[in-house]
Each structure stands twice: as structure tokens, then as C-alpha cells.
Design a protein around this motif. Structure first.
Motif, PDB file in Angstrom:
ATOM      1  N   ALA A   1     -88.730 -33.008 -32.123  1.00 39.67           N
ATOM      2  CA  ALA A   1     -88.567 -34.082 -30.963  1.00 39.67           C
ATOM      3  C   ALA A   1     -89.966 -33.766 -30.293  1.00 39.67           C
ATOM      4  N   TYR A   2     -90.221 -35.014 -29.498  1.00 41.16           N
ATOM      5  CA  TYR A   2     -91.484 -34.920 -28.890  1.00 41.16           C
ATOM      6  C   TYR A   2     -91.461 -35.694 -27.578  1.00 41.16           C
ATOM      7  N   LEU A   3     -92.124 -34.914 -26.466  1.00 39.66           N
ATOM      8  CA  LEU A   3     -92.253 -35.812 -25.447  1.00 39.66           C
ATOM      9  C   LEU A   3     -93.389 -36.025 -24.899  1.00 39.66           C
ATOM     10  N   VAL A   4     -93.881 -37.580 -24.890  1.00 36.80           N
ATOM     11  CA  VAL A   4     -95.202 -37.889 -24.675  1.00 36.80           C
ATOM     12  C   VAL A   4     -95.031 -38.854 -23.202  1.00 36.80           C
ATOM     13  N   SER A   5     -96.188 -38.540 -22.500  1.00 41.93           N
ATOM     14  CA  SER A   5     -95.883 -39.405 -21.229  1.00 41.93           C
ATOM     15  C   SER A   5     -95.856 -40.786 -21.408  1.00 41.93           C
ATOM     16  N   GLY A   6     -95.023 -41.330 -20.583  1.00 41.97           N
ATOM     17  CA  GLY A   6     -94.785 -42.837 -20.521  1.00 41.97           C
ATOM     18  C   GLY A   6     -93.621 -43.207 -21.432  1.00 41.97           C
ATOM     19  N   ARG A   7     -92.840 -42.232 -21.905  1.00 45.52           N
ATOM     20  CA  ARG A   7     -91.551 -42.764 -22.840  1.00 45.52           C
ATOM     21  C   ARG A   7     -90.484 -41.557 -23.062  1.00 45.52           C
ATOM     22  N   PRO A   8     -89.379 -41.718 -23.140  1.00 42.08           N
ATOM     23  CA  PRO A   8     -88.381 -40.638 -23.182  1.00 42.08           C
ATOM     24  C   PRO A   8     -88.514 -40.025 -24.719  1.00 42.08           C
ATOM     25  N   PRO A   9     -88.032 -38.796 -24.887  1.00 37.03           N
ATOM     26  CA  PRO A   9     -88.269 -38.107 -25.961  1.00 37.03           C
ATOM     27  C   PRO A   9     -87.846 -38.586 -27.377  1.00 37.03           C
ATOM     28  N   PHE A  10     -88.562 -38.582 -28.262  1.00 37.06           N
ATOM     29  CA  PHE A  10     -88.059 -39.028 -29.580  1.00 37.06           C
ATOM     30  C   PHE A  10     -88.312 -38.194 -30.620  1.00 37.06           C
ATOM     31  N   TYR A  11     -87.793 -38.520 -31.910  1.00 41.05           N
ATOM     32  CA  TYR A  11     -87.619 -37.623 -33.009  1.00 41.05           C
ATOM     33  C   TYR A  11     -88.448 -38.217 -34.258  1.00 41.05           C
ATOM     34  N   ILE A  12     -89.304 -37.435 -34.811  1.00 44.98           N
ATOM     35  CA  ILE A  12     -89.998 -37.789 -35.987  1.00 44.98           C
ATOM     36  C   ILE A  12     -89.714 -36.749 -37.102  1.00 44.98           C
TER      37      ILE A  12
END
Length: 259
Positions: A127-138
Motif C-alpha cells: 500500500a502507498y500513501l501519496v500526497s493528494g489521495r488516500p492510501p491505495f494498493y498496488i
């Protein structure tokens, strides 16, 4: 190992970003306590005090073992921590970036795998946290299926965060898992340095319904967010972080999302 106790070191290298680093170290301390008494997880932190004195302060506050080493090459810095884990006699090490949050569930699964004879343990995605969006999974580009042992390294994903190297690999390399002259490509390089063990040994691959690792992408990290395969990103439920890591990390995500 004595009785059913296993020592799985948390290996982390620190480099600036003091607020994020402190949040990660605070979380590792909580996970260390949650994993006891059967899983001992000493925090081994590598710092470059001449270039980054703030990280030295944090390491001395939270880590069990502090290793001082220049920041470049980053591979050599990682190896300094790996040697410490080897010399401490740890049964394995888990690689945790100073921008990674790890769930105790993965720590327990990985430790159990080592106790059952695995040479390594890895995850099929992150999972990643990138500025401007909630956490997501790749998910990784390759996938070994759900909750299983894998014998064929071609089925293994190449996620670096949370990757576990067992004692066999530590013995073979004396803890110098990474290409010592490299500043990038460290996860792949460590795999290549130990590929014979991945090929012939049992490797545990976990694929639960929720990713147990969160990688926070900020300026100053080795791998920029621009390299993520955003087209493969999967949304995560709002309650995911609290369920996997605890309320403290949920609060940290909200804080970091505002930066």
C-alpha cells in the motif's frame, strides 16, 4: 532459537524527514511490544550522524541498536545494518524503510514461516500513501497466489518493504545482502545477491485481503511516487489502516496527508 522464541530484527536506515521517521519508529516500538513474548524484534537503525544529526537523536530514543555509517553509498549503509543483525545472532531480518509502516500480523506470519523452515518471506504488493489521495494498493507484477509456500522464484513478487531474509541468507552473506556500491536498485540487488537461496529454499508468500505494509512517498525517498504503476492502483476501505496498524497510524496518515 530457544524453545519457541524467534528473533526477527527490524532493519531500518534513517535519512532526514524527521517527523515521518519519528512516526515510523514510534510505530515499530508498538509492534515490538505487540509481538512479544514469542517474537523478539530488536530495532536496528543505521544513521549518518555527520550529515543527519536529527536521525541520530531519534535512533537513540527508539532503537535497540544504533549503527553509524555514511549515507552514500546507500547499499553500504544497508549492509552496515545487516552485519549488525548477523552479529547479533538474529534468526532473520525484516527490511523496513524509515517511511514504511508494518502491521504486526505480517511480523507474526513471517516469524512463523522462518520457524517452519522458510529461507525468506515476502509480500505480493504494497500500500502507498501519496500526497493528494488516500492510501491505495498496488500488487506486484507477478503473483504466487494466496497464503502459500513457493518453490519457484519466478512466481515471487519483488516488493522490498517488509521483505524478510532468514538466518541462512545472513550466514551466507554475513549480513551484507545489498550491493555495496549502489544508491538505487537495492531491493532487486539484494534479491540477486541471494538468488540461489530463493531458488532452492522454501519462501513464504502472504496474500491476505488487506496489505500489511504502507509505504509513504515523500520528497527525499529513494523511489519517487512517479515510478508507481498508478493504473494498477486499488482503492482501500476507509477502515483499513486502523484495522491493520492501529489508530495511531490512522492519525499519522491524516497528518501526513496534510503535508
Amino acid at each position: 532459537m530457544a524453545d519457541d522464541t524467534i528473533t526477527l530484527a527490524f532493519h531500518t536506515t534513517l535519512w532526514k524527514r524527521p517527523r515521518l521517521t519519528e512516526l515510523v519508529l514510534e510505530h515499530l516500538v508498538r509492534v515490538r511490544e505487540q509481538a512479544k513474548p514469542n517474537i523478539l524484534t530488536p530495532i536496528v537503525a543505521v544513521v549518518s550522524p555527520d550529515e543527519d544529526p536529527d536521525s541520530l537523536v531519534l535512533a537513540r530514543r527508539y532503537a535497540d541498536h544504533v549503527v553509524e555509517w555514511p549515507n552514500r553509498p546507500v547499499g553500504a549503509k544497508n549492509n552496515a545494518g545487516g552485519r549488525a543483525c548477523y552479529e547479533l545472532g538474529c534468526d532473520g531480518l525484516m527490511t523496513i524503510g524509515s517511511d514504511d509502516f508494518i502491521g504486526v500480523g505480517w511480523v507474526r506470519r513471517a516469524a512463523m514461516a522462518l520457524q517452519r523452515g522458510a529461507v525468506a518471506a515476502t509480500l505480493p504488493g504494497c500500500a502507498y500513501l501519496v500526497s493528494g489521495r488516500p492510501p491505495f494498493y498496488i500488487r506486484g507484477s507477478t503473483h504466487a497466489g494466496s497464503d502459500q509456500w513457493a518453490m519457484d522464484q519466478r512466481a515471487l513478487p519483488m516488493v522490498g518493504a517488509g521483505r524478510v531474509y532468514g538466518r541462512e541468507m545472513l550466514e551466507a552473506t554475513k549480513g551484507e545482502l545489498w550491493p555495496g556500491s549502489n544508491n538505487t536498485g537495492l531491493d532487486t540487488g539484494a534479491y540477486c545477491n541471494t538468488v540461489d537461496h530463493w531458488r532452492r529454499g522454501l519462501v513464504y508468500v502472504w496474500d491476505g485481503s488487506l496489505p500489511p505494509v504502507l509505504d509513504v512517498k515523500t520528497r527525499g525517498g529513494i523511489t519517487p511516487a512517479s515510478r508507481l504503476a498508478m493504473s494498477a492502483a486499488e482503492e482501500l476501505p476507509d477502515w483499513w489502516a486502523c484495522a491493520v496498524f492501529g489508530q495511531e497510524v490512522q492519525d499519522a496518515i491524516e497528518e501526513l496527508s496534510c503535508d
